[in-house]
Design an enzyme around this catalytic site. Structure first.
Site, PDB file in Angstrom:
ATOM      1  N   ASP A 244      79.647 109.831 -15.869  1.00 46.00           N
ATOM      2  CA  ASP A 244      80.700 110.827 -16.039  1.00 46.00           C
ATOM      3  C   ASP A 244      81.788 110.603 -14.981  1.00 46.00           C
ATOM      4  O   ASP A 244      81.489 110.515 -13.788  1.00 46.00           O
ATOM      5  CB  ASP A 244      80.069 112.217 -15.850  1.00 46.00           C
ATOM      6  CG  ASP A 244      81.004 113.348 -16.197  1.00 46.00           C
ATOM      7  OD1 ASP A 244      81.269 113.539 -17.387  1.00 46.00           O
ATOM      8  OD2 ASP A 244      81.471 114.036 -15.269  1.00 46.00           O
TER       9      ASP A 244
ATOM     10  N   GLU B 275      82.757 106.697 -18.456  1.00 49.63           N
ATOM     11  CA  GLU B 275      83.791 107.542 -19.073  1.00 49.63           C
ATOM     12  C   GLU B 275      85.092 107.331 -18.303  1.00 49.63           C
ATOM     13  O   GLU B 275      85.327 107.962 -17.279  1.00 49.63           O
ATOM     14  CB  GLU B 275      83.379 109.016 -18.997  1.00 49.63           C
ATOM     15  CG  GLU B 275      84.337 109.934 -19.729  1.00 49.63           C
ATOM     16  CD  GLU B 275      84.476 111.300 -19.059  1.00 49.63           C
ATOM     17  OE1 GLU B 275      84.319 111.397 -17.834  1.00 49.63           O
ATOM     18  OE2 GLU B 275      84.775 112.258 -19.776  1.00 49.63           O
TER      19      GLU B 275
HETATM   20  C1  GLC Z   1      83.490 114.805 -18.403  1.00 48.65           C
HETATM   21  C2  GLC Z   1      82.721 115.462 -19.524  1.00 48.65           C
HETATM   22  C3  GLC Z   1      83.272 116.842 -19.749  1.00 48.65           C
HETATM   23  C4  GLC Z   1      83.123 117.621 -18.475  1.00 48.65           C
HETATM   24  C5  GLC Z   1      83.795 116.907 -17.317  1.00 48.65           C
HETATM   25  C6  GLC Z   1      83.470 117.527 -16.025  1.00 48.65           C
HETATM   26  O1  GLC Z   1      84.812 114.613 -18.736  1.00 48.65           O
HETATM   27  O2  GLC Z   1      82.798 114.662 -20.668  1.00 48.65           O
HETATM   28  O3  GLC Z   1      82.649 117.492 -20.810  1.00 48.65           O
HETATM   29  O4  GLC Z   1      83.697 118.888 -18.616  1.00 48.65           O
HETATM   30  O5  GLC Z   1      83.356 115.567 -17.245  1.00 48.65           O
HETATM   31  O6  GLC Z   1      82.142 117.305 -15.698  1.00 48.65           O
END
Ligand code: GLC
Length: 529
Positions: A208, A271
């Site tokens: 993440d 991500e």
């Molecule tokens: C990432 C996740 C999202 C979350 C964010 C903060 O972007 O995909 O859902 O709110 O991280 O953790």
């Protein structure tokens, strides 16, 4: 563009196969509390095997106060009781492996829950040993926050802590303080978290927000964003020059990769919401698949898609493996973005592009965004910045399994409303329908799995105009032409010397037709020839 396929003599499971994102809250509820759980996923494993996906990425299932639905972790080495227990997790992993389905965990290294014991310690006193695990600053000279950094979810990224008279940094909610990855103890503890799950047998992680792990050491103010328009979320009024994507990230991400490399055949997905050229940095640092989110953002136009494929392919070296994403839990669903008819064409694009495809649960049956009344809004962004459509609830509604009450997701009250169309749009109805979107997904996945040309063969552009995008995929003497009509009018595809046989159309009717020099594509049709 023509990649030497020799480098893929032995492609790995995550290169050949399709990844599928499960949002556990919305998969299947086994105990009637209205929220999906591990037993529910276990119950549905046969479905994923039947569909043919190689790996399931589970959005977070760790203990959490759920302020950001699990992205606020209060214990990295356990399972939230809402979802089950560690024993149930082990059983799920074992059952999945028996079916040759891999399991990927979400790994959330940038921030933590303010209820996590490390943070509870850190905020208890300035001289607590955990203090340095977080990012604390004194106020600016005017008494306000130390700099102008904003939280993604709105407002300042700094939260005043009454007890210890300092601000702490939170890139997301104030309940999600950022960890200080410059601190060696944080690195050590978070590497241990990876090992904990790797030792249990998980097959990889979706990391993440990795671009945020290191911030500018001097905490300089971010410059204004000249391209900002008021319809965007307030967070975008600044450029994020100093709060993310810093060169020193290299050391940190390489460490993560080193841990994973000690285990066989695991994968790191990242991500990374950055432009394509910046993705290359994350590849170089060792993320196997920094998510390529471009299809989520581009207008659904052939020339733009052509340009996107060519740019990406042009940037990748022979060792860097592409990946494509059509949907996830943070954005509007593909069938809502581009329409149900084009969602079929999009499936064909996703599953015939070179690189690992990631599919979001429910997209395989054409689930749509489900509007959630403001009073029922669950996602924090919508609650912080209301009225801008930033809520993510519509794309997170329960999976539609069949036509029974609540689409058989739960016997209780679902945590988010089930789509009204569930009696028609559901797995059971589509499973037996030879022309359904689900059947198309399954056939595309199977075709891709058995044809090296489609999973790892070279990809070459043929044409794109304002209606059509076409490419070939080649491996040895197997050659596929994929032509996609992104419009609702009929088009004719013409190429001298073209001789082939149609093997798949999104309508699942026009198959086995021989073609010579030209063929016709109906509106919203794509063909694999
Ligand atoms: C990432 C996740 C999202 C979350 C964010 C903060 O972007 O995909 O859902 O709110 O991280 O953790």
């Amino acid at each position: 563009m023509d990649v030497d396929t020799n480098v893929l003599n032995a492609p790995r499971w995550w290169q050949i196969g399709v990844l599928y994102q499960i949002y556990p809250r919305s998969c299947m509820d086994s105990n009637g509390d209205g929220v999906g759980d591990l037993q529910g996923i276990l119950h549905q494993l046969d479905y994923y095997r039947w569909l043919g996906v190689a790996g399931l990425w589970l959005s977070p299932i760790y203990p959490s106060p759920m302020v950001d639905f699990g992205y606020d972790v209060s214990d990295y080495t356990d399972i939230d009781l809402l979802f089950g227990t560690l024993n149930e997790f082990d059983a799920l992993l074992e059952a999945a492996h028996r079916l040759n389905v891999r399991i990927l965990m979400d790994y959330i290294p940038n921030h933590i829950s303010d209820q996590h014991p490390w943070f509870v310690q850190a905020r208890s006193a300035r001289n607590n040993p955990y203090r340095e695990w977080y990012i604390w600053r004194d106020p600016a000279s005017d008494g306000g926050p130390p700099n102008n950094w904003g939280s993604v979810f709105g407002g300042s990224a700094w939260q005043w802590d009454e007890r210890t008279d300092q601000y702490y940094l939170h890139s997301f909610l104030k309940e999600q303080p950022d960890l200080n990855w410059r601190h060696p103890e944080v690195r050590r503890a978070m590497m241990d978290v990876l090992r904990f799950w790797l030792n249990r047998g998980v097959d990889g992680f979706r990391i993440d927000a990795p671009a945020r792990l290191i911030k500018d050491a001097a905490f300089r103010d971010e410059p204004p964003n000249p391209a900002y328009t008021p319809d965007q979320a307030p967070y975008y009024c600044l450029l994020h020059t100093f709060s993310r994507d810093q060169a020193e990230l290299q050391d940190v991400i390489r460490l993560l990769r080193c841990v994973v490399d000690k285990y066989d055949d695991r994968v790191l997905i990242g991500e990374v919401y950055l432009p394509l050229p910046r993705l290359m940095f994350y590849y170089e640092m060792g993320v196997h698949c920094p998510f390529n989110f471009q299809l989520l953002k581009r207008a659904w136009r052939p020339l733009l898609i052509r340009q996107l494929i060519d740019t990406y392919e042009g940037l990748l070296s022979a060792e860097q493996w592409p990946n494509w994403v059509l949907g996830n839990h943070d954005v509007s669903r593909v069938a809502t973005r581009i329409g149900v008819a084009q969602a079929r064409v999009a499936a064909m694009l996703l599953l015939t592009l070179r690189g690992t495809p990631t599919s979001y649960y429910g997209d395989e049956i054409g689930m749509l965004d489900v509007p959630t009344p403001p009073a029922l809004a669950q996602a924090p962004w919508e609650r912080n910045v209301p009225g801008r459509g930033l809520g993510r609830d519509p794309a997170r509604t329960p999976m539609q399994w069949n036509a029974q009450a609540h689409a058989r997701f739960t016997t209780g009250t679902p945590w988010l409303p089930v789509a009204e169309n569930y009696a028609q749009v559901n797995v059971e109805a589509q499973r037996w329908d030879p022309c359904s979107l689900l059947t198309l997904y399954r056939r595309l996945i199977a075709l891709r799995a058995r044809e090296p040309a489609l999973h790892s063969g070279a990809c070459a552009p043929i044409v794109a105009d304002d209606r059509l995008v076409a490419s070939t995929r080649t491996s040895g003497d197997r050659r596929f032409l994929i032509a996609l009509n992104l419009n609702s009018d009929t088009v004719v595809f013409q190429q001298d010397g073209l001789y082939g046989r149609v093997i798949l159309s999104p309508f699942l009717d026009q198959m086995e037709t021989a073609t010579n020099d030209a063929f016709m594509l109906r509106g919203n049709e794509g063909l694999v020839v």
